[in-house]
Each structure stands twice: as C-alpha cells, then as structure tokens.
Design a protein around this motif. Structure first.
Motif, PDB file in Angstrom:
ATOM      1  N   PHE A 144       0.835  -1.200   0.000  1.00  0.00           N
ATOM      2  CA  PHE A 144       0.000   0.000   0.000  1.00  0.00           C
ATOM      3  C   PHE A 144       0.868   1.248   0.000  1.00  0.00           C
ATOM      4  CE2 PHE A 144      -3.014  -3.108   1.430  1.00  0.00           C
ATOM      5  CZ  PHE A 144      -4.245  -2.646   1.002  1.00  0.00           C
ATOM      6  N   PRO A 145       0.359   2.361  -0.535  1.00  0.00           N
ATOM      7  CA  PRO A 145       1.084   3.630  -0.441  1.00  0.00           C
ATOM      8  C   PRO A 145       1.302   4.009   1.022  1.00  0.00           C
ATOM      9  CG  PRO A 145      -0.746   3.796  -1.996  1.00  0.00           C
ATOM     10  CD  PRO A 145      -0.904   2.492  -1.295  1.00  0.00           C
ATOM     11  N   LYS A 146       2.390   4.687   1.297  1.00  0.00           N
ATOM     12  CA  LYS A 146       2.726   5.041   2.673  1.00  0.00           C
ATOM     13  C   LYS A 146       1.638   5.869   3.352  1.00  0.00           C
ATOM     14  CE  LYS A 146       7.746   4.888   2.069  1.00  0.00           C
ATOM     15  NZ  LYS A 146       9.008   5.660   2.120  1.00  0.00           N
ATOM     16  N   LYS A 147       0.965   6.715   2.588  1.00  0.00           N
ATOM     17  CA  LYS A 147      -0.048   7.589   3.182  1.00  0.00           C
ATOM     18  C   LYS A 147      -1.297   6.839   3.631  1.00  0.00           C
ATOM     19  CE  LYS A 147      -2.101   8.778  -1.315  1.00  0.00           C
ATOM     20  NZ  LYS A 147      -2.424   9.870  -2.254  1.00  0.00           N
ATOM     21  N   GLN A 148      -1.396   5.544   3.294  1.00  0.00           N
ATOM     22  CA  GLN A 148      -2.555   4.748   3.702  1.00  0.00           C
ATOM     23  C   GLN A 148      -2.228   3.716   4.777  1.00  0.00           C
ATOM     24  OE1 GLN A 148      -4.256   2.909   0.229  1.00  0.00           O
ATOM     25  NE2 GLN A 148      -4.586   4.836  -0.837  1.00  0.00           N
ATOM     26  N   LEU A 149      -0.985   3.674   5.237  1.00  0.00           N
ATOM     27  CA  LEU A 149      -0.559   2.606   6.140  1.00  0.00           C
ATOM     28  C   LEU A 149      -1.331   2.588   7.449  1.00  0.00           C
ATOM     29  CD1 LEU A 149       3.312   2.189   5.898  1.00  0.00           C
ATOM     30  CD2 LEU A 149       1.480   0.823   4.903  1.00  0.00           C
ATOM     31  N   GLY A 150      -1.615   3.745   8.003  1.00  0.00           N
ATOM     32  CA  GLY A 150      -2.342   3.792   9.263  1.00  0.00           C
ATOM     33  C   GLY A 150      -3.712   3.160   9.149  1.00  0.00           C
ATOM     34  N   ARG A 151      -4.414   3.504   8.085  1.00  0.00           N
ATOM     35  CA  ARG A 151      -5.773   2.987   7.915  1.00  0.00           C
ATOM     36  C   ARG A 151      -5.791   1.489   7.659  1.00  0.00           C
ATOM     37  NH1 ARG A 151      -7.458   7.728   3.851  1.00  0.00           N
ATOM     38  NH2 ARG A 151      -5.195   7.895   3.902  1.00  0.00           N
ATOM     39  N   VAL A 152      -4.916   0.995   6.784  1.00  0.00           N
ATOM     40  CA  VAL A 152      -4.956  -0.442   6.487  1.00  0.00           C
ATOM     41  C   VAL A 152      -4.426  -1.265   7.663  1.00  0.00           C
ATOM     42  CG1 VAL A 152      -4.827  -0.112   4.003  1.00  0.00           C
ATOM     43  CG2 VAL A 152      -2.712  -0.384   5.290  1.00  0.00           C
ATOM     44  N   SER A 153      -3.477  -0.720   8.431  1.00  0.00           N
ATOM     45  CA  SER A 153      -2.976  -1.434   9.599  1.00  0.00           C
ATOM     46  C   SER A 153      -4.061  -1.576  10.662  1.00  0.00           C
ATOM     47  CB  SER A 153      -1.767  -0.706  10.200  1.00  0.00           C
ATOM     48  OG  SER A 153      -0.683  -0.706   9.303  1.00  0.00           O
ATOM     49  N   SER A 154      -4.973  -0.599  10.711  1.00  0.00           N
ATOM     50  CA  SER A 154      -6.036  -0.661  11.705  1.00  0.00           C
ATOM     51  C   SER A 154      -6.948  -1.865  11.475  1.00  0.00           C
ATOM     52  CB  SER A 154      -6.861   0.627  11.682  1.00  0.00           C
ATOM     53  OG  SER A 154      -7.583   0.761  10.472  1.00  0.00           O
ATOM     54  N   PHE A 155      -7.064  -2.319  10.214  1.00  0.00           N
ATOM     55  CA  PHE A 155      -7.896  -3.490   9.931  1.00  0.00           C
ATOM     56  C   PHE A 155      -7.358  -4.721  10.656  1.00  0.00           C
ATOM     57  CE2 PHE A 155      -8.717  -1.421   5.552  1.00  0.00           C
ATOM     58  CZ  PHE A 155      -9.688  -0.605   6.115  1.00  0.00           C
TER      59      PHE A 155
END
Length: 406
Positions: free
Chosen positions: A135-146
């Motif tokens: 994933f792009p770095k700017k989305q890491l927080g959101r996808v990690s939350s899953f």
C-alpha cells in the motif's frame, strides 16, 4: 520470482484486497488461538489440579515463545521473503494449538504453548510488513487498523466457541478449532507474491538484530519504540484481565454483567483502531499518539465514576477506544521508520518485546490489588501511559516533517 508491481492500478487494487483478507484473517485467527487459553484455563486448572503458579507459567511460556519466534521469523522473512515465512508461522501456531487436544500433562501443555507462541510471535510483524509493502505510505495507518480490529474479532470468535464447546465437549476439544487458520495458508500461497519493494531492494538482505541498533540514534529509536510497545500491551492486559474483576467488586456485577462490559470495551477498542489509523495518516504520529496517550492516562480514572450499568458500558467503550486504539499504529510507524531489509525484523522484535514484558503487568496489578487499593492500580496504569508519552516525544523521526517525507 513472481512479484507485485505498482504500475497497474486496477490489478493492484484487486491484489490489495487479497493482502488485506490474508493478513486480517491470519491475525484474527491467531488471536483466536491465543485467547482459547484464557477461556479454557479454569477448566485446565481443575482437570490437572494446577496451582496458581503452574497455571500462570502457561501464559509466561507463551510470551517467551512469542519473543523468540518474533526474532527468528522476522530475520527469516527479511532474508528469504515474507510470503512463505508468513505461512510457516501460521502452520506452527495452528498445529501447536490443535496439539493441545492430546495434551494431558503440564509439560506437554507448556511445550504446545511455547510452540504456539513461536508461531504467533512470528506472524504479526510479517503480516504488517506484507501490508506495508502493498500500500502507499499515506494509507498505512488505515490499512494497519484493519489488522487490529481483526484481532478483536478473533477474541469474540474465541469467546463464542468457548461458550459452545467447553460445557459440552471439554477444554481439549476447544483447541482443535486451532486448525482453522491452516485454510488461510492455501489462499496465501495461491494469491500472494513478494512485493517489488522486497525483490528490487538495492542492498543485500540483512535480517539481523544488530541492524536495529547500528547507530546511537537508531538504537535509541528502537528502544524507545519497545518502551511504547510494553506500555501498550501492559495497558491492554490490565484492561482486559483485571478491570472486569474490579468492576464486579465496585458495582457488584454478575459474570454476565461483566461480560457485557467487556463486549462494550471491545467495540470501543475496534472503533478506536479505525479512527486512530485515519488520524495517523492525516496528522502524523506525534499528535495522534499524543492525544490518545493523554486520553488513556486520564481515562483510567473515569472507570471509578460509574454507579450504574449504562454509564459503565459507555465508560468502558470510551476507555477501550483510547487505550487500545493505538495498537495497530505501531505496525504502520515501524514499517515507515525502518528500511526494507530489516522491516519484518523490526516489527516482530519491537512488538514481541512489548508482549513479553508488558504481559507481566497482570502480575503487578494483582500484587497492587492484594496489598494496596484499586486507586493505586489506576495510578500505576496512568503513569505508564504518561511515560510512553514522554518517550514518544523524544523520538526525532516521529516528527511529521520527517515521517511524511520518508
């Protein structure tokens, strides 16, 4: 070697959904396997006539296995690849959990839990690394939350299975459900491939523990993140293991009432994880962690205020929201702060040190309750969050201008 490329947006979007499905299912079912012990422990104690010390050692041995497995498989994933290593860890914790079906002595239980810990400890950081490199770095927080939310769902599944299996079939049968994660490995081997970030790395694979400490600044960063992880796990175990008992004493709750409070807390935790990931991606780790750590330090005192069940449920959800909302953020932060050649190692070592040391908070809280008071427990947990806040503020690379530019 097959690899995923970021040039086809349509294909990448399809691939990303498979990555999310694999990692969240893996972590959710891993947490389900780990939580089986919590629900079966009283039955195991009664069946094998264990002392409190003997029973407590089961969890301790599991945590030691997690640390060793995290180190070994983190290094292996950075050297030979994430996908195969990811499936190895799932196989190990699944079969070791199921092996408890045949365990009729304490030494065998210790052995099975140690092996399950090795697999579970290796799985977390590798899964986070697979996500980070897809994933792009700017989305890491959101996808990690899953992944964090999946862990909470795994705990709920474990509770439902335990409620059905334990009364009818006994504790041995419960652990047979530990084989469920094996199904995921076939999906992973068929659909996931190594990322181009890994296959096209310009430096040779390191996967060495010493690489996390190669400069004074990097060594400080690694130790500081370990301290934060220790506090995160300590707060979680304090919240989930002891607070239900304290709430039962304070409001004279039944076990059913305590279970309802636990469910509200888990819902709050899941909502917190989803929100924290979005905040992390928008404003950076310092402000995100800072707000949640301060709220967590204050939130534990709010637990002394409820005088009725509706208020308690609301407060439980609120405290869960802040105290465990941060959990998934660690995988995103570590994945951004460490290079490809040691990313899985960093994720596994940092979080499993937190698991191993932070898990002892249950012992400390029990001692404080035996010798002092619930208020001192609140002060202890609150102080831990404030220590984490101060340590976090000293990590230079968590400043937004660095975090978003690297």
């Amino acid at each position: 070697m097959k690899s995923i490329t970021a040039h086809s947006q349509h294909h990448l979007s399809n691939y990303q959904s498979k990555v999310v499905a694999s990692t969240t299912a893996g972590f959710g079912l891993e947490n389900m396997d780990v939580m089986f012990l919590s629900f079966a422990l009283s039955s195991i104690i009664a069946d094998l006539h264990l002392s409190g010390t003997q029973a407590g050692l089961i969890a301790t041995i599991t945590n030691i296995g997690m640390l060793l497995g995290g180190v070994f498989f983190g290094v292996l994933a950075d050297r030979v690849g994430r996908v195969k290593t990811f499936t190895y860890t799932i196989f190990i914790f699944a079969f070791a959990t199921a092996a408890l079906f045949w365990a009729n002595s304490l030494p065998l239980i210790y052995l099975c839990r140690f092996l399950a810990g090795i697999g579970a400890g290796g799985e977390y950081g590798i899964g986070m690394t697979v996500l980070a490199e897809s994933f792009p770095k700017k989305q890491l927080g959101r996808v990690s939350s899953f992944v964090g939310v999946a862990g909470q769902l795994g705990a709920i599944i474990a509770a439902l299975l335990a409620a059905w299996v334990l009364p009818q079939f006994g504790w041995h049968a419960l652990f047979l459900f530990g084989l469920l994660p094996v199904v995921i490995t076939f999906f992973i081997r068929r659909h996931l491939v190594e990322s181009t970030t890994f296959t096209n790395r310009t430096t040779p694979p390191k996967g060495q523990i010493k690489a996390l400490f190669k400069t004074p600044q990097l060594a400080y960063q690694t130790v500081a993140l370990m301290v934060m992880a220790v506090v995160q796990i300590a707060g979680y175990f304090g919240l989930m293991n002891w607070l239900p008992t304290m709430m039962q004493q304070q409001l004279h709750l039944s076990v059913a009432g305590s279970s309802t409070w636990m469910l509200a807390t888990i819902v709050g935790m899941s909502a917190g994880m989803l929100t924290f990931g979005w905040i992390l991606d928008r404003i950076g780790p310092r402000i995100a962690f800072g707000c949640f750590l301060i709220a967590s330090a204050l939130g534990v005192y709010i637990l002394t205020l409820p005088k009725d069940m509706p208020t308690l449920l609301l407060v439980g959800a609120l405290v869960g929201y802040f105290s465990n909302g941060m959990f998934a953020g660690y995988g995103a932060v570590v994945s951004r702060l460490y290079p490809t050649e040691v990313r899985a190692t960093a994720n596994n070592v940092i979080m499993n040190v937190g698991r191993c040391i932070g898990g002892f908070s249950s012992v400390m809280i029990g001692w404080l309750l035996d010798h002092y008071s619930m208020m001192l427990v609140m002060i202890f947990i609150s102080t831990l969050y404030l220590i984490s806040l101060l340590v976090m503020l000293t990590i230079q690379n968590l400043k937004a201008q660095y975090y978003f530019s690297h």
